[in-house]
Design a protein around this motif. Structure first.
Motif, PDB file in Angstrom:
ATOM      1  N   UNK A 144       0.821  -1.204   0.000  1.00 33.69           N
ATOM      2  CA  UNK A 144       0.000   0.000   0.000  1.00 33.69           C
ATOM      3  C   UNK A 144       0.852   1.249   0.000  1.00 33.69           C
ATOM      4  N   UNK A 145       0.210   2.420   0.050  1.00 29.74           N
ATOM      5  CA  UNK A 145       0.937   3.681   0.139  1.00 29.74           C
ATOM      6  C   UNK A 145       1.789   3.680   1.397  1.00 29.74           C
ATOM      7  N   UNK A 146       3.031   4.114   1.281  1.00 31.65           N
ATOM      8  CA  UNK A 146       3.914   4.056   2.444  1.00 31.65           C
ATOM      9  C   UNK A 146       5.034   5.077   2.363  1.00 31.65           C
ATOM     10  N   UNK A 147       5.657   5.291   3.518  1.00 30.46           N
ATOM     11  CA  UNK A 147       6.901   6.048   3.607  1.00 30.46           C
ATOM     12  C   UNK A 147       8.005   5.009   3.696  1.00 30.46           C
ATOM     13  N   UNK A 148       8.996   5.127   2.839  1.00 25.71           N
ATOM     14  CA  UNK A 148      10.021   4.095   2.712  1.00 25.71           C
ATOM     15  C   UNK A 148      11.415   4.659   2.955  1.00 25.71           C
ATOM     16  N   UNK A 149      12.170   3.968   3.797  1.00 23.03           N
ATOM     17  CA  UNK A 149      13.572   4.303   4.032  1.00 23.03           C
ATOM     18  C   UNK A 149      14.403   3.055   3.769  1.00 23.03           C
ATOM     19  N   UNK A 150      15.450   3.171   2.974  1.00 23.45           N
ATOM     20  CA  UNK A 150      16.317   2.047   2.629  1.00 23.45           C
ATOM     21  C   UNK A 150      17.562   2.088   3.505  1.00 23.45           C
ATOM     22  N   UNK A 151      17.807   1.023   4.249  1.00 26.41           N
ATOM     23  CA  UNK A 151      18.860   1.036   5.255  1.00 26.41           C
ATOM     24  C   UNK A 151      20.024   0.127   4.872  1.00 26.41           C
ATOM     25  N   UNK A 152      21.228   0.672   5.014  1.00 27.55           N
ATOM     26  CA  UNK A 152      22.450  -0.083   4.772  1.00 27.55           C
ATOM     27  C   UNK A 152      23.046  -0.510   6.112  1.00 27.55           C
ATOM     28  N   UNK A 153      24.115  -1.298   6.064  1.00 30.80           N
ATOM     29  CA  UNK A 153      24.763  -1.710   7.313  1.00 30.80           C
ATOM     30  C   UNK A 153      25.299  -0.496   8.059  1.00 30.80           C
TER      31      UNK A 153
END
Length: 297
Positions: A144-153
């Protein structure tokens, strides 16, 4: 604790599977135990049924908002965080360990599942985390509609990202678990991420682990698993399916029996020949692990 998924890493100080008496009995240690093949065959049958079910999930347009406010378009039950990462840059896609999302609108037909891969006193029903930030497999379709954050190590060169490192360590625990099963035929219990790394508890009957006989074998198998770049695959299965899947492991049966209410579902992950009861999330594949060293037991 509602929302405890925000910090999956634990101190690793104790566990609570002490109720109900002693678990475990006679166990013969040996490489390549038969249960690995049998369990994988069961998983593949359940996975085939699960894939049939998700074909009918709604494919609706969704909006994915990034931390800088940029909005990207996607499709529910098709677009994954990794797809978004690839659109941003190939470099990011290679480094991302996990996604952190918050649904801001309707989720299109989410699965109703209960976490059964730990020994916490309280059951964690995933739907209770609705409207809160949650960690998400980068290869798992958004709903669904979302706020997305992509996390690295690491956030920066000298700053480790708690979310990224937790998914990294937990996935590494699955590599360790696979190495233990394939090399010695042990029965696994729980294998969580820690703030300083990871471990996997196991039952080896009367066998005694020692550095000379076990460490090199474990390390070599983990390196082999990493080189194979095994993809982490997630399925949702019923309590009955989970009990059948892990019928040869009394510790997993105990977790499923006590953590998953009748009529509910839970999640299982596979990488290579390894199948484990698990809430996730995980890194895309085992190729992210470039080095391994067993430090203690």
């Amino acid at each position: 604790e509602k929302g405890r998924e925000k910090s999956r890493a634990t101190e690793g100080t104790k566990h609570t599977m002490s109720k109900g008496g002693k678990i475990g009995g006679k166990l013969s240690i040996g490489a390549d135990p038969k249960f690995i093949k049998t369990r994988l065959e069961k998983f593949q049958k359940i996975q085939a049924e699960y894939q049939k079910r998700i074909q009918f999930k709604p494919h609706e347009p969704i909006k994915i908002t990034l931390p800088d406010g940029k909005v990207m378009e996607g499709t529910s039950w098709i677009t994954t965080p990794l797809d978004i990462a690839k659109q941003i840059s190939n470099s990011l896609a290679k480094q991302v360990c996990v996604a952190k999302i918050k649904y801001v609108g309707k989720r299109f037909a989410p699965d109703d599942v209960v976490a059964a891969d730990d020994d916490e006193e309280e059951d964690v029903k995933i739907e209770e985390l609705e409207g809160e930030e949650m960690l998400w497999d980068v290869s798992r379709p958004l709903e669904g509609d979302c706020v997305l954050s992509l996390r690295k190590f690491k956030e920066t060169k000298n700053s480790i990202d708690v979310d990224g490192s937790t998914a990294f360590w937990h996935s590494a625990a699955h590599v360790l678990g696979q190495a233990l099963e394939r090399s010695f035929g042990v029965q696994l219990t729980i294998g969580p991420a820690l703030k300083e790394g990871f471990y996997y508890d196991c039952y080896a009957g009367d066998a005694t682990m020692n550095e000379e006989k076990w460490y090199n074998t474990i390390e070599n198998m983990m390196k082999k698993i990493a080189k194979e770049k095994q993809v982490f695959e997630r399925i949702v299965c019923s309590k009955e399916e989970a009990l059948e899947l892990f019928s040869d492991n009394p510790f997993k049966v105990e977790l499923i029996t006590t953590k998953v209410p009748n009529g509910s579902s839970t999640t299982v992950y596979r990488n290579g020949p390894f199948v484990d009861l698990c809430m996730g999330p995980h890194v895309p594949n085992t190729g992210v692990f470039k080095a391994v060293h067993v430090t203690n037991h």
